[in-house]
Design an enzyme around this catalytic site. Structure first.
Site, PDB file in Angstrom:
ATOM      1  N   ARG A 105       0.850  -1.032  -0.073  1.00  0.00           N
ATOM      2  CA  ARG A 105       0.064  -0.117  -0.078  1.00  0.00           C
ATOM      3  C   ARG A 105       0.922   1.191  -0.162  1.00  0.00           C
ATOM      4  NH1 ARG A 105      -5.232   1.549   3.593  1.00  0.00           N
ATOM      5  NH2 ARG A 105      -5.989  -0.021   2.172  1.00  0.00           N
ATOM      6  N   HIS A 132      -7.614   0.943  -6.097  1.00  0.00           N
ATOM      7  CA  HIS A 132      -7.981  -0.056  -4.807  1.00  0.00           C
ATOM      8  C   HIS A 132      -8.687  -1.180  -5.462  1.00  0.00           C
ATOM      9  CE1 HIS A 132      -7.885  -1.349  -0.784  1.00  0.00           C
ATOM     10  NE2 HIS A 132      -8.643  -0.367  -0.159  1.00  0.00           N
ATOM     11  N   GLN A 135     -10.359  -3.947  -3.169  1.00  0.00           N
ATOM     12  CA  GLN A 135     -11.767  -3.473  -2.475  1.00  0.00           C
ATOM     13  C   GLN A 135     -12.914  -3.739  -3.454  1.00  0.00           C
ATOM     14  OE1 GLN A 135     -12.191  -1.719   0.470  1.00  0.00           O
ATOM     15  NE2 GLN A 135     -14.299  -2.378  -0.065  1.00  0.00           N
ATOM     16  N   ASP A 223     -17.392   6.998  -0.916  1.00  0.00           N
ATOM     17  CA  ASP A 223     -16.031   7.003  -0.175  1.00  0.00           C
ATOM     18  C   ASP A 223     -15.737   8.257   0.434  1.00  0.00           C
ATOM     19  OD1 ASP A 223     -13.720   5.932   0.589  1.00  0.00           O
ATOM     20  OD2 ASP A 223     -12.649   5.983  -1.022  1.00  0.00           O
ATOM     21  N   CYS A 261     -16.331   1.543   1.155  1.00  0.00           N
ATOM     22  CA  CYS A 261     -15.125   0.677   1.523  1.00  0.00           C
ATOM     23  C   CYS A 261     -14.724   0.816   2.927  1.00  0.00           C
ATOM     24  CB  CYS A 261     -13.847   1.171   0.524  1.00  0.00           C
ATOM     25  SG  CYS A 261     -13.267   2.587   0.652  1.00  0.00           S
ATOM     26  N   ARG A 289     -13.647  -8.510   2.105  1.00  0.00           N
ATOM     27  CA  ARG A 289     -12.133  -8.525   1.844  1.00  0.00           C
ATOM     28  C   ARG A 289     -11.408  -9.624   2.436  1.00  0.00           C
ATOM     29  NH1 ARG A 289     -10.263  -3.245   1.612  1.00  0.00           N
ATOM     30  NH2 ARG A 289      -8.005  -4.475   1.163  1.00  0.00           N
TER      31      ARG A 289
END
Ligand code: CP
Ligand code: NVA
Length: 304
Positions: A105, A132, A135, A223, A261, A289
């Site tokens: 990340r 992402h 996700q 988000d 998310c 996830r």
């Protein structure tokens, strides 16, 4: 060896394979318990590198890897020599001689690409400033588990045109899913990106009017307005009309679901009332996830 860098880099069949394996594995867990899943990481180690904070990505990967029989080493970038100027390429070459897979990340998307290009083991994108993908694959599973096949849905991305939005756009390009993107004009994904996605098969509409865009949508996704690395960008005034609240949700399809998310900023991009409503899939989505990432690891290590 396969890297999981971005949704645009994999095929519709790859996505299907990941989702099918996840659905099967969830059934195995339900019927026979977590011990019954395949221990594909027995004797293997995964390095997880974080330049940014994480709750879900870190813990779901750590737990999923342990469920698959593997072990992890978590590296905050500030604790390793990357923070003192060792190059991404040198770090990738060295780490990939120690471990069997790397999750990263990072701030710059290019860092993740450079890592993948210099690693001798698969690299998984755990979020960058541009995307992402873990996700979005996980959210697709959550949608299919609750609403049926993705091709029957009309999805709305509403709010900031950020990294998660871009992965949804890539998902539309690869799977042809029906996507509307609703952001203020100046916070949209770039026109070039949208136009080239459409040329490559994305089934996407851009609509800057929240009330119009949400009408009859079956899946509403938002988000944070301030992604990690956005700095002090103050987008609140322009984004307030895009807040997902009870009033706006009444314009979506009656059976619409809400997704985010996480982490959420209640009272900003979404109200607490919507997150905690029956329409919300956010916590189920967060759990997925864990399940999906085990399959992403399987996909990376599978060399067909
Ligand atoms: N959704 C997500 O990736 O959460 P974290 O930032 O907590 O990992
Ligand atoms: N867009 C958010 C997602 C967090 C999981 C960010 O990049 O901070």
């Amino acid at each position: 060896m396969k890297n999981f860098t971005d949704i645009k880099d994999i095929s519709k069949d790859d996505i299907e394979d990941i989702l099918t394996r996840t659905k099967n594995e969830k059934k195995i867990i339900k019927d026979n318990g977590i011990q019954a899943i395949e221990k594909i990481l027995m004797g293997k180690t995964v390095a997880l590198i974080f330049e940014k904070p994480s709750t879900r990505t870190r813990v779901s990967f750590e737990v999923g890897i342990s469920q698959q029989g593997g072990s992890t080493t978590v590296l905050q970038s500030s604790d390793i020599q990357l923070s003192r100027g060792e190059t991404v390429a040198d770090t990738a070459k060295v780490l990939s001689n120690y471990v069997d897979l790397i999750v990263i990340r990072c701030f710059k998307h290019q860092t993740m690409i450079d890592f993948a290009n210099n690693s001798s083991v698969p690299v998984i994108n755990g979020l960058t400033d541009q995307s992402h993908p873990c996700q979005v694959i996980s959210d697709i599973l959550t949608i299919e588990e609750n609403k049926g096949h993705l091709s029957k849905q009309n999805l709305l991305w509403i709010g900031d045109g950020n990294n998660v939005a871009r992965s949804w756009l890539e998902a539309s390009t690869v799977t042809n899913l029906n996507l509307t993107i609703c952001t203020p004009k100046h916070l949209s994904l770039s026109d070039n990106l949208i136009e080239s996605s459409v040329r490559n098969g994305a089934n996407v509409i851009v609509d800057h009017d929240p009330k119009n865009a949400i009408t009859n949508k079956s899946v509403v996704i938002t988000d944070t307005w301030n992604s990690m690395g956005d700095g002090s960008a103050n987008k609140e005034n322009s984004l307030m009309p895009y807040q997902v609240n009870k009033n706006l949700m009444t314009k979506a399809a009656k059976s619409a679901v809400f997704m985010h998310c996480l982490p959420a900023h209640r009272g900003h991009e979404v109200t607490g009332e919507v997150i905690d409503s029956k329409q919300s899939l956010v916590f189920e989505g967060a759990e997925n996830r864990l399940h999906v990432q085990r399959s992403i690891i399987w996909w990376c290590l599978n060399s067909d």
